[in-house]
Write an enzyme that holds these catalytic residues in place. Structure first.
Site, mmCIF file in Angstrom:
data_model
loop_
_atom_site.group_PDB
_atom_site.id
_atom_site.type_symbol
_atom_site.label_atom_id
_atom_site.label_comp_id
_atom_site.label_asym_id
_atom_site.label_seq_id
_atom_site.Cartn_x
_atom_site.Cartn_y
_atom_site.Cartn_z
ATOM 1 N N ILE A 45 80.364 63.295 80.792
ATOM 2 C CA ILE A 45 79.042 63.901 80.883
ATOM 3 C C ILE A 45 78.028 63.061 80.112
ATOM 4 O O ILE A 45 78.364 62.405 79.124
ATOM 5 C CB ILE A 45 79.085 65.357 80.354
ATOM 6 C CG1 ILE A 45 77.758 66.078 80.582
ATOM 7 C CG2 ILE A 45 79.529 65.422 78.908
ATOM 8 C CD1 ILE A 45 77.821 67.594 80.342
ATOM 9 N N CYS A 46 76.801 63.043 80.606
ATOM 10 C CA CYS A 46 75.675 62.395 79.935
ATOM 11 C C CYS A 46 75.954 60.913 79.634
ATOM 12 O O CYS A 46 76.314 60.154 80.519
ATOM 13 C CB CYS A 46 75.334 63.167 78.664
ATOM 14 S SG CYS A 46 73.791 62.661 77.871
ATOM 15 N N GLY A 47 75.818 60.494 78.389
ATOM 16 C CA GLY A 47 75.971 59.082 78.038
ATOM 17 C C GLY A 47 77.322 58.513 78.378
ATOM 18 O O GLY A 47 77.445 57.307 78.627
#
Length: 207
Positions: free
Chosen positions: A107-109
Site C-alpha cells: 500500500i502507498c509508498g
C-alpha cells in the site's frame, strides 16, 4: 500459498516512517480471524518508529523471512520509500514471495518500491495516483488501474499481488481477506460497515 510450516501466519514489514493507519484494519481483523501477525524488520529486536511516533520491535529479521513460513507478506507505506533505496530489500523479498506462490500486499509508498523492483511492469495494480508511480521510471504504466485497491491474480506458481493507495486501508484489508479466504460471506458487510458506516452491516456482520 505457503506450505504452512507456520500455519496461518502473516508477516508485516516494519520500518522507520511506517504509515500507521494503512495496515491496522488488515492486521487487527486477521488476528481476530485466528492469524498470527509477525513483524519483520531489517534487524530483529531493533526498534523502528512509525510516522505516528509508535515504537515497534520486529519479531524477526528480513534475512530470516522465508515464504514457506508465511501466508502473506504485507508492505505498508513509509516516507523512506520516497527518500532512496534504503528499503529495497523489502520489495526484493516480495519478489521471492511471489515467485514462491505466496501473496504480497503493498500500500502507498510500498507500491513505489514494487515498481522500482519491476514487480508492477506486467500486472494490474494501483497506488496513490498514476504519476506517483510514473516518477519511479517503471514500465508498467499501461497496467495502472484507477481503483481503491487491486488484486492481480498470480499465474501458475505465482502469488497474488494486492496494491492500494494511502487513503484506502479498508479496501486494502478487504482484498487481503479475499485472497486469504477470511470472513467468507461476511466481507461485504465488513466493508460496508467500515467504509460506508452502514449500520445494517453491523447487524449482518455479527449475525
Amino acid at each position: 500459498m505457503g506450505t504452512n510450516t507456520a500455519a496461518k501466519t502473516v508477516h508485516l514489514a516494519v520500518y522507520d516512517t511506517l504509515a500507521d493507519w494503512e495496515t491496522g484494519h488488515a492486521t487487527a481483523w486477521l488476528a481476530r480471524a485466528g492469524y498470527t501477525v509477525k513483524t519483520v524488520g531489517t534487524v530483529a529486536g531493533e526498534p523502528v518508529t512509525t510516522l505516528g511516533g509508535l515504537r515497534i520491535v520486529p519479531d524477526l529479521a528480513l534475512a530470516d523471512l522465508r515464504p514457506e513460513d508465511s501466508e502473506l507478506l504485507i508492505l505498508p507505506g513509509a516516507e523512506t520509500y520516497d527518500e532512496g533505496d534504503e528499503l529495497a530489500a523489502f520489495p526484493a523479498a516480495a519478489r521471492a514471495f511471489l515467485d514462491a506462490g505466496v501473496p504480497v500486499a503493498a500500500i502507498c509508498g510500498a507500491t513505489a518500491g514494487l515498481a522500482k523492483e519491476g514487480l508492477l511492469d506486467d500486472r494490474p495494480h494501483t497506488s496513490a495516483v498514476s504519476f506517483y508511480l510514473a516518477a519511479t521510471g517503471y514500465k508498467g504504466g499501461e497496467h495502472y488501474v484507477d481503483a481503491d485497491a487491486v488484486t492481480s491474480a498470480g499465474g501458475a506458481g505465482t502469488g497474488d499481488l494486492i496494491t492500494a493507495g494511502p487513503t484506502e486501508p479498508v479496501a486494502f484489508a478487504r482484498e487481503i481477506f479475499a485472497v486469504l479466504g477470511a470472513y467468507e460471506g461476511k466481507r461485504d458487510a465488513w466493508y460496508r460497515l467500515f467504509h460506508d458506516s452502514d449500520p445494517a452491516a453491523f447487524v449482518e456482520l455479527n449475525s
